[in-house]
Enzyme design. Structure first.
Site, PDB file in Angstrom:
ATOM      1  N   GLY A  46      14.316  -4.234  42.526  1.00  0.00           N
ATOM      2  CA  GLY A  46      14.711  -3.764  43.613  1.00  0.00           C
ATOM      3  C   GLY A  46      13.928  -2.845  44.424  1.00  0.00           C
ATOM      4  O   GLY A  46      13.234  -2.149  43.837  1.00  0.00           O
ATOM      5  N   GLN A  51      11.496   3.595  50.861  1.00  0.00           N
ATOM      6  CA  GLN A  51      10.634   3.622  49.624  1.00  0.00           C
ATOM      7  C   GLN A  51       8.856   3.077  50.117  1.00  0.00           C
ATOM      8  O   GLN A  51       7.785   3.627  49.482  1.00  0.00           O
ATOM      9  CB  GLN A  51      10.872   2.857  48.609  1.00  0.00           C
ATOM     10  CG  GLN A  51      11.975   3.332  47.614  1.00  0.00           C
ATOM     11  CD  GLN A  51      12.382   2.462  46.311  1.00  0.00           C
ATOM     12  OE1 GLN A  51      12.980   1.484  46.492  1.00  0.00           O
ATOM     13  NE2 GLN A  51      11.626   2.879  45.199  1.00  0.00           N
ATOM     14  N   CYS A  90      13.339   3.688  38.585  1.00  0.00           N
ATOM     15  CA  CYS A  90      12.925   3.623  39.746  1.00  0.00           C
ATOM     16  C   CYS A  90      11.259   3.591  40.130  1.00  0.00           C
ATOM     17  O   CYS A  90      10.609   4.177  39.673  1.00  0.00           O
ATOM     18  CB  CYS A  90      13.307   4.544  40.656  1.00  0.00           C
ATOM     19  SG  CYS A  90      13.127   4.505  42.522  1.00  0.00           S
ATOM     20  N   LEU A  91      10.940   2.551  41.126  1.00  0.00           N
ATOM     21  CA  LEU A  91       9.510   2.383  41.524  1.00  0.00           C
ATOM     22  C   LEU A  91       9.021   3.655  41.787  1.00  0.00           C
ATOM     23  O   LEU A  91       7.684   3.801  41.949  1.00  0.00           O
ATOM     24  CB  LEU A  91       9.299   1.282  42.149  1.00  0.00           C
ATOM     25  CG  LEU A  91       9.528  -0.139  41.646  1.00  0.00           C
ATOM     26  CD1 LEU A  91       9.384  -1.294  42.519  1.00  0.00           C
ATOM     27  CD2 LEU A  91       8.722  -0.537  40.501  1.00  0.00           C
ATOM     28  N   HIS A 132      21.870   1.472  43.533  1.00  0.00           N
ATOM     29  CA  HIS A 132      20.863   2.231  43.304  1.00  0.00           C
ATOM     30  C   HIS A 132      19.880   2.081  44.684  1.00  0.00           C
ATOM     31  O   HIS A 132      19.583   2.986  45.412  1.00  0.00           O
ATOM     32  CB  HIS A 132      19.988   1.763  42.090  1.00  0.00           C
ATOM     33  CG  HIS A 132      18.423   2.285  42.164  1.00  0.00           C
ATOM     34  ND1 HIS A 132      18.135   3.250  41.091  1.00  0.00           N
ATOM     35  CD2 HIS A 132      17.327   2.116  42.875  1.00  0.00           C
ATOM     36  CE1 HIS A 132      17.027   3.502  41.173  1.00  0.00           C
ATOM     37  NE2 HIS A 132      16.448   3.094  42.404  1.00  0.00           N
ATOM     38  N   GLU A 133      19.927   0.743  45.169  1.00  0.00           N
ATOM     39  CA  GLU A 133      19.058   0.696  46.559  1.00  0.00           C
ATOM     40  C   GLU A 133      19.819   1.223  47.585  1.00  0.00           C
ATOM     41  O   GLU A 133      19.100   1.807  48.818  1.00  0.00           O
ATOM     42  CB  GLU A 133      18.744  -0.643  46.655  1.00  0.00           C
ATOM     43  CG  GLU A 133      17.932  -1.561  45.648  1.00  0.00           C
ATOM     44  CD  GLU A 133      16.752  -0.495  45.177  1.00  0.00           C
ATOM     45  OE1 GLU A 133      16.318   0.057  45.875  1.00  0.00           O
ATOM     46  OE2 GLU A 133      16.393  -0.851  44.053  1.00  0.00           O
ATOM     47  N   HIS A 136      19.328   4.745  48.044  1.00  0.00           N
ATOM     48  CA  HIS A 136      18.004   5.015  48.820  1.00  0.00           C
ATOM     49  C   HIS A 136      18.243   5.381  50.163  1.00  0.00           C
ATOM     50  O   HIS A 136      17.495   6.010  50.801  1.00  0.00           O
ATOM     51  CB  HIS A 136      17.061   4.129  48.578  1.00  0.00           C
ATOM     52  CG  HIS A 136      15.950   4.118  46.977  1.00  0.00           C
ATOM     53  ND1 HIS A 136      15.408   5.436  47.150  1.00  0.00           N
ATOM     54  CD2 HIS A 136      15.983   3.462  46.015  1.00  0.00           C
ATOM     55  CE1 HIS A 136      14.721   5.170  45.722  1.00  0.00           C
ATOM     56  NE2 HIS A 136      15.207   4.109  44.996  1.00  0.00           N
TER      57      HIS A 136
END
Ligand code: NI
Length: 157
Positions: A46, A51, A90-91, A132-133, A136
């Site tokens: 995701g 990001q 998380c990336l 989660h997304e 963000h």
């Protein structure tokens, strides 16, 4: 289309609130394609537009299963129930994970990239990824919700 740089923890853009997308135009479609390429390149599940430094409410999820790709514009959680604790990464915070409590089931509304209204009912990993997304887009990293962050053990052979 391009693989974009993923902003890392500490970058102020990750703490900003993204704007709603009012019109799905060429820029929006390019953003969706960049999110897809960047996510696949990073082998993640995701990614949210902030990001890659674009403060717009667009998320891209691909659990690499039969669910397929999910693009959501202006996503909003309209229903949630239950609780579920599991590990999350998380990336934008590579190499670490943390245990985060999320709703067990959610319903999310939003638009797809063609402008069609969507409603997604999700549970398990998909519900977690959506939460989660969407976080963000509000400038919230999972590290804020996790009790503790730990380093992922290096795989040894
Ligand atoms: Ni993340």
């Amino acid at each position: 289309m391009a693989v974009r740089k993923i902003l890392k923890f500490g970058d102020k853009n990750l703490e900003r609130v993204s704007r709603r997308v009012e019109e799905i135009d060429k820029d929006t479609l390019e953003l969706v394609n960049d999110l897809r390429e960047t996510l696949n390149n990073a082998q993640g599940i995701g990614l949210a537009a902030p990001q890659i430094g674009v403060l717009k409410k667009v998320i891209f999820i691909d659990l690499k299963d039969e669910t397929g790709e999910i693009v959501l514009i202006n996503p909003k959680i309209v229903m949630k129930s239950g609780k579920d604790k599991d590990s999350e990464g998380c990336l934008s915070y590579p190499g670490y994970e943390g245990i985060v409590e999320r709703p067990k089931r959610i319903t999310v509304s939003g638009m797809d990239y063609k402008g069609n209204n969507l409603e997604i009912k999700a549970e398990g990993l998909l519900a977690r990824a959506l939460c989660h997304e969407i976080d963000h887009l509000e400038g919230i990293l999972y590290t804020k919700r996790a009790g503790r962050i730990y380093k992922i053990e290096e795989a040894t052979e």
